[in-house]
Design an enzyme around this catalytic site. Structure first.
Site, PDB file in Angstrom:
ATOM      1  N   ASP A 164      27.384  18.869  11.441  1.00 28.15           N
ATOM      2  CA  ASP A 164      26.118  18.789  10.742  1.00 28.15           C
ATOM      3  C   ASP A 164      25.969  20.079   9.939  1.00 28.15           C
ATOM      4  OD1 ASP A 164      22.620  18.611  11.758  1.00 28.15           O
ATOM      5  OD2 ASP A 164      23.618  18.086   9.890  1.00 28.15           O
ATOM      6  N   GLN A 178      17.764  11.021   1.550  1.00 33.69           N
ATOM      7  CA  GLN A 178      16.440  11.431   2.033  1.00 33.69           C
ATOM      8  C   GLN A 178      15.383  10.572   1.351  1.00 33.69           C
ATOM      9  OE1 GLN A 178      15.741  13.402   4.437  1.00 33.69           O
ATOM     10  NE2 GLN A 178      17.719  14.385   4.818  1.00 33.69           N
ATOM     11  N   GLY A 187      16.639  12.062   7.598  1.00 34.00           N
ATOM     12  CA  GLY A 187      15.192  12.176   7.544  1.00 34.00           C
ATOM     13  C   GLY A 187      14.458  11.167   8.394  1.00 34.00           C
ATOM     14  N   ASP A 247      24.796   9.337  15.964  1.00 37.57           N
ATOM     15  CA  ASP A 247      24.918  10.492  16.854  1.00 37.57           C
ATOM     16  C   ASP A 247      23.552  10.762  17.466  1.00 37.57           C
ATOM     17  OD1 ASP A 247      23.658  13.470  15.913  1.00 37.57           O
ATOM     18  OD2 ASP A 247      23.685  11.895  14.372  1.00 37.57           O
ATOM     19  N   CYS A 276      29.926  -0.721  35.921  1.00 35.63           N
ATOM     20  CA  CYS A 276      30.469   0.351  35.079  1.00 35.63           C
ATOM     21  C   CYS A 276      31.792   0.846  35.644  1.00 35.63           C
ATOM     22  CB  CYS A 276      29.460   1.503  35.012  1.00 35.63           C
ATOM     23  SG  CYS A 276      30.042   2.917  34.061  1.00 35.63           S
ATOM     24  N   CYS A 279      33.267   3.806  34.790  1.00 35.95           N
ATOM     25  CA  CYS A 279      33.478   5.229  34.547  1.00 35.95           C
ATOM     26  C   CYS A 279      33.847   5.923  35.854  1.00 35.95           C
ATOM     27  CB  CYS A 279      32.234   5.860  33.921  1.00 35.95           C
ATOM     28  SG  CYS A 279      30.939   6.314  35.090  1.00 35.95           S
ATOM     29  N   CYS A 290      30.973   6.135  38.503  1.00 33.93           N
ATOM     30  CA  CYS A 290      30.609   4.900  39.198  1.00 33.93           C
ATOM     31  C   CYS A 290      31.732   4.399  40.087  1.00 33.93           C
ATOM     32  CB  CYS A 290      30.192   3.837  38.185  1.00 33.93           C
ATOM     33  SG  CYS A 290      28.617   4.238  37.398  1.00 33.93           S
ATOM     34  N   HIS A 327      28.955   9.568  32.950  1.00 28.56           N
ATOM     35  CA  HIS A 327      28.505   8.178  32.985  1.00 28.56           C
ATOM     36  C   HIS A 327      27.786   7.799  31.690  1.00 28.56           C
ATOM     37  CE1 HIS A 327      26.683   4.398  34.143  1.00 28.56           C
ATOM     38  NE2 HIS A 327      25.560   4.902  33.651  1.00 28.56           N
TER      39      HIS A 327
END
Lengths: 432, 417
Positions: free
Chosen positions: B120, B217, B244, B294, B332, B334, B337, B362
């Site tokens: 960014d 914007q 924005g 994001d 899940c 992961c 879990c 997770h």
């Protein structure tokens, strides 16, 4: 002791004191073993600080024995009781031997709460008072493979009176007898080993008395308490341990509580200690430091007379020698203060140092990251710093114990001592 | 540098891997291949080929602000299937600074992340740190919270830092105004963002390795947005972000600006909706035509013990989970879990920081899995059905569906029962 499978097989005893061997028959099915001198795996409630399974298992040759403490467990008694299947399963720890200790060796000690019938531990919500009954109820709930009996070790303040020291020995023996009584009655604890705890503060006669009496009880091994870092000079500690081990059977292991600094470990192993708690790497991590002391005693002609880079750096970093407090109070600073075995990565000099923490270290942190990155993580207060440092510091510490065993096997203990202490040994000297 | 686009659903895998290889070695640092388009909504499933690896979209990009993902190692992040994550120019520009990172072989080298990075520009800090900043045509003047020094973040400076960071996607410095602000400031910011875009394009030293995205914007004003869209799409940038939004604005206004934007952004370039990360928002905005997202939310909320699940969230630190022996989400896969119960994690929060790491892992897994499922449903032509199932799982009953989501989905032909 009915059903005790724990066996200490010694392969060498050096100068009648330091021992090299294997502790076998560990765990419910007796198939685990632990080399001695060695350390247990220090955890907070079953988790090695900062680490999840993935990060923990970047480390190889982890100790087969995991240590949990009642100070972390006690407040969860109700939950564990309802769970029924023991702490190991609750924590998702699969194939490990579980040892349950009373106090967290890395936590500060509060005083004034021990009574004839109780000791206290501090959980996240405050003080929890333990009678032997409650202590044993916890053991039945935790279902460890081995635990230390309840003990009063509140003798570390240097102005502890003789009377108080005597009381701690008496109480601890009384607690041990009560624990053993309950233990023998409990089916849930069948096959579980108990260690007796030797107290006695800094008073030789009390130490001997405690050792003699504890040795009479049917315990699988001995914890040596009240000798932790900061509460006495190493010289006195060595003297007391030497006297104590003379009274203990040779074929049972000795676990020293609260001592983890490399110089102290060496001295205590020499005096006859077999097992140590591995909380020192955690303390180093918490102060943003990385262990980098040298413990390599392999015969390398290129190295003769020349210290490796990490060690030369320690020379540069060397702090002024620690001076004991005038009144000899427990030097708490000693427990948290940076030692000469580590580098302080928050120091500006590491800002653009693109070398690994320790050249040649095979740990995940050293293979993937550089000092400059660790410095950045510490300066910006990022959580990853703790993860990476814990990995490295644990790897380095375990490597040190491996070197200690190899040195004992190959008659190189003196060489190892010189390497680790860099001939100065300044950190072990005290000036009054 | 123009992005190149290849369209059409892929049936021959060896053909696709060949073209992928070709794309990776092509001159353009970004290639967008549209794999499938939803016939009902505006959703697309694409392969976004960037210098370090290919990214499947729609994609959620976790945020590692200061060159680290909050307690997770790069190996763990790779293991979760993440191919792109974020770093922040303002923060890294302050500490450790662009010169050091350049010495470390860029941000990739510094944090040892082998896949893609998006940085960014520092624009958002203008809003979040508004007390400490002042905007002029030149750039944004910040007073450093660390040493009180004043620094000027101009378009040129932002791009210079991002060039040093070496990110695969760089964001232009935009004049960011909070979405709750109205009046002439919004228009001023929109026009300035266009001028700053041109300055950023001119300042980019590495157009063959680093992709510079424009940021649309215009606040919540349709006319201003249109103007911005018309102008910015005239510039030859490899991708566009919709900025924005995702501040404190009404959701009813939010989605309308999103869909207006995607209506006027080129089909063959990726659309990045900044700051969006709540599950419902992701699903809806994919339907509205966005490809990349994001948000700090999943990783930030994890550290407070909040675990994201298909039916909302679970506050692991709450008493009700003290004896709950299920994993966070039984479905899940992961690492958290697979190994630990809610009860253990609940207790661990009282003893060690690792509890936060378990939840972070997770939550990232949850977000990435969600996006993967969304993509799969688009590829298989059943995205509208996926949306309905998703909403049913997330909300106990029809009348609890957020009205903005119902409206937004209706606008792209998905009616929720």
């Amino acid at each position: 002791m009915a059903g005790s499978r724990m066996k200490l097989e010694l392969s060498r005893v050096v100068q009648g004191r330091s021992r090299l061997g294997v502790l076998t028959g560990l765990g419910r099915t007796g198939q685990h073993s632990l080399e001695v001198p060695g350390c247990l795996l220090y955890t907070h409630f079953g988790t090695v600080p900062h680490l999840t399974q993935d990060t923990l298992h970047t480390l190889s040759d982890l100790p087969s024995v995991t240590q949990v403490t009642l100070s972390h467990v006690a407040e969860h008694q109700e939950v564990l009781e309802e769970f029924k299947d023991g702490f190991r399963k609750f924590a998702g720890l699969h194939d490990t031997v579980l040892y349950c200790a009373l106090h967290d060796p890395a936590a500060a000690c509060a005083t004034g709460y021990t009574t004839n019938k109780t000791v206290s531990v501090w959980g996240s919500g405050g003080r929890i008072e333990l009678t032997v009954a409650k202590f044993m109820a916890l053991q039945k709930t935790v279902q460890p493979d081995w635990y230390q009996s309840m003990a009063d070790g509140e003798t570390w303040q240097s102005n502890t009176s003789r009377k108080r020291v005597r009381k701690s020995v008496d109480r601890t023996l009384a607690h041990l007898d009560e624990c053993l009584l309950e233990h023998q009655k409990s089916q849930e604890l069948e096959g579980v080993e108990v260690f007796g705890v030797v107290e006695g503060g800094d008073i030789l006669e009390e130490r001997i008395r405690s050792a003699k009496e504890t040795a009479k009880r049917p315990v699988a091994g001995f914890c040596l308490d009240g000798l932790q870092t900061g509460c006495m000079e190493q010289a006195l500690r060595t003297q007391l341990i030497t006297a104590v081990t003379k009274e203990l059977p040779e074929d049972k292991p000795r676990l020293l509580q609260g001592v983890g600094r490399p110089d102290e470990v060496l001295a205590c192993a020499e005096a006859g200690v077999d097992l140590f708690e591995s909380f020192f790497p955690f303390q180093v991590t918490e102060r943003g430091c990385a262990l980098c002391f040298d413990y390599d005693v392999s015969p390398d002609p290129e190295r003769a007379g020349r210290a490796p880079p990490a060690v030369l750096e320690l020379e540069e970093n060397r702090e002024t020698p620690v001076v004991a407090q005038q009144n000899g109070d427990l030097n708490l600073d000693e427990r948290t203060q940076m030692t000469s075995f580590e580098i302080d990565l928050k120091d500006k000099r590491y800002q653009d140092d693109f070398r690994p923490l320790v050249e040649g270290c095979g740990c995940y942190c050293c293979k993937n990251h550089q000092r400059a990155y660790l410095h950045h993580l510490l300066v910006t207060n990022e959580l990853l710093a703790g993860v990476l440092l814990m990995i490295h510091n644990t790897a380095h510490y375990l490597g040190f114990f491996r070197a200690l065993r190899e040195a004992l096997a190959g008659d190189k203990l003196d060489l190892l001592k010189r390497r680790v202490l860099r001939e100065g040994g300044r950190q072990t000297e005290r000036k009054d | 540098m123009a992005a190149t686009a290849e369209c059409g659903a892929d049936t021959n895998t060896s053909e696709s891997s060949m073209s992928l290889k070709k794309a990776l070695s092509a001159a353009s640092p970004l290639t967008l291949r549209i794999v499938a388009e939803c016939p009902v909504t505006k959703a697309r499933a694409c392969d976004l080929v960037l210098p370090h690896s290919a990214v499947s979209t729609p994609v959620f990009m976790p945020v590692g602000t200061q060159g680290t993902l909050k307690g997770i190692t790069v190996d763990q992040l790779e293991g979760l299937g993440c191919h792109i994550c974020l770093g922040n120019t303002y923060h890294l520009g302050m500490r450790p600074g662009p010169d050091l990172i350049e010495k470390a072989n860029g941000l990739h080298g510094f944090m040892n992340w082998k896949r893609n990075l998006l940085t960014d520009s520092g624009g958002f800090q203008m809003v979040s740190l508004v007390e400490l900043s002042e905007v002029t045509e030149e750039g944004v003047k910040f007073k450093s919270p660390y040493d009180g020094k004043e620094i000027l973040l101009s378009p040129e400076k932002s791009i210079s830092i991002q060039n040093s960071l070496g990110s695969d996607i760089m964001m232009q410095l935009d004049d960011v105004v909070s979405s709750t602000v109205t009046g002439p400031r919004v228009e001023e910011a929109m026009h300035r963002s266009i001028r700053w875009l041109d300055r950023c394009i001119a300042a980019n030293k590495n157009p063959d390795k680093q992709n510079l995205f424009a940021i649309i914007q215009g606040g919540l004003n349709a006319e201003l947005r249109r103007t911005c869209l018309d102008e910015m799409t005239k510039r030859d940038v490899p991708g566009f972000a919709i900025g924005g939004l995702s501040g404190g604005e009404e959701k009813d206004d939010f989605w309308r600006m999103v869909t207006l934007s995607t209506d006027h952004l080129p089909r063959e370039k990726p659309r990045y909706l900044m700051g969006v990360g709540y599950a419902v928002d992701l699903v809806v905005c994919v339907a509205l035509g966005c490809d990349m997202f994001d948000c700090v939310f999943p990783t930030r909320t994890a550290r407070f013990g909040s675990a994201l699940v298909p039916w909302g969230s679970l506050q692991v630190k709450q008493k009700q989970y003290a004896k709950d022996l299920q994993p966070i989400d039984p479905d899940c896969k992961c690492p958290t879990c697979k190994r630990h119960s809610r009860a253990y994690l609940h207790a661990l929060f009282k003893s060690d920081t690792a509890a936060m790491h378990h939840i972070t892992i997770h939550n990232i897994a949850y977000q990435l899995t969600l996006m993967r499922s969304v993509r799969q449903s688009i590829v298989e032509g059943r995205f509208p059905e996926f949306i309905r199932t998703f909403m049913k799982r997330m909300f106990p009953s029809r009348d609890q569906y957020p009205s903005w989501a119902v409206d937004a989905l209706a606008s792209v032909n998905v009616t929720l029962e």
